[in-house]
Design a protein around this motif. Structure first.
Motif, mmCIF file in Angstrom:
data_model
loop_
_atom_site.group_PDB
_atom_site.id
_atom_site.type_symbol
_atom_site.label_atom_id
_atom_site.label_comp_id
_atom_site.label_asym_id
_atom_site.label_seq_id
_atom_site.Cartn_x
_atom_site.Cartn_y
_atom_site.Cartn_z
ATOM 1 N N UNK A 185 49.287 44.105 -8.395
ATOM 2 C CA UNK A 185 50.916 44.588 -7.725
ATOM 3 C C UNK A 185 50.824 45.262 -6.760
ATOM 4 N N UNK A 186 51.474 44.330 -5.140
ATOM 5 C CA UNK A 186 51.407 45.761 -3.942
ATOM 6 C C UNK A 186 52.825 44.809 -3.032
ATOM 7 N N UNK A 187 53.073 45.679 -2.343
ATOM 8 C CA UNK A 187 53.940 45.826 -1.806
ATOM 9 C C UNK A 187 53.575 45.814 -0.052
ATOM 10 N N UNK A 188 54.147 44.926 0.775
ATOM 11 C CA UNK A 188 53.729 44.932 1.668
ATOM 12 C C UNK A 188 55.194 45.179 3.016
ATOM 13 N N UNK A 189 54.901 45.965 3.679
ATOM 14 C CA UNK A 189 55.823 45.707 5.216
ATOM 15 C C UNK A 189 55.777 45.326 6.508
ATOM 16 N N UNK A 190 56.033 45.147 7.490
ATOM 17 C CA UNK A 190 57.203 44.046 7.170
ATOM 18 C C UNK A 190 56.360 42.896 6.726
ATOM 19 N N UNK A 191 56.908 41.938 5.676
ATOM 20 C CA UNK A 191 55.960 41.021 5.146
ATOM 21 C C UNK A 191 54.994 40.526 4.746
#
Length: 118
Positions: free
Chosen positions: A87-93
């Motif tokens: 799982x990975x969260x990125x920012x922005x988009x």
């Protein structure tokens, strides 16, 4: 009455709000064995994040460290024991900088399993 045991799981280090000024632009990436299965942004969710938090907090007290599980983007599927979940969260988009990521090996649940039937 004595309180029961508490299970503590760590999904990610704390992410300060300043790193995610617009939660709707958080990119969500989920892969199995290195193959991307789901990818999208929080804005794709049916309900905006502030609405979800307001609803849950109207029912129960939210405390630091609480996790609200809401469902997943398009691409949901079965995961089997021995597979690696990432799982990975990125920012922005979805093409943004990686804010947090984790992975683990899946294990099959022992005992009875839940089966949804209409």
């Amino acid at each position: 009455m004595a309180a029961g045991p508490v299970l503590t799981l760590t999904f990610s280090p704390f992410i300060p709000k300043s790193k995610l000024p617009d939660p709707a632009k958080v990119g969500l990436h989920f892969a199995i064995n290195g193959q991307t299965k789901q990818k999208g942004v929080a804005a794709d969710m049916i309900f905006p994040i502030p609405d979800l938090i307001a609803f849950v907090s109207s029912i129960m007290k939210l405390e630091e460290g609480d996790l609200i599980l809401t469902g997943t983007p398009k691409g949901v599927g079965r995961i089997s024991g021995g597979e690696k979940f990432e799982a990975k969260l990125t920012y922005p988009g979805v093409e943004g900088d990686v804010v947090s990521e984790y992975e683990f090996e899946c294990v099959d649940r022992q005992g009875s399993t839940y089966e949804f039937k209409e």
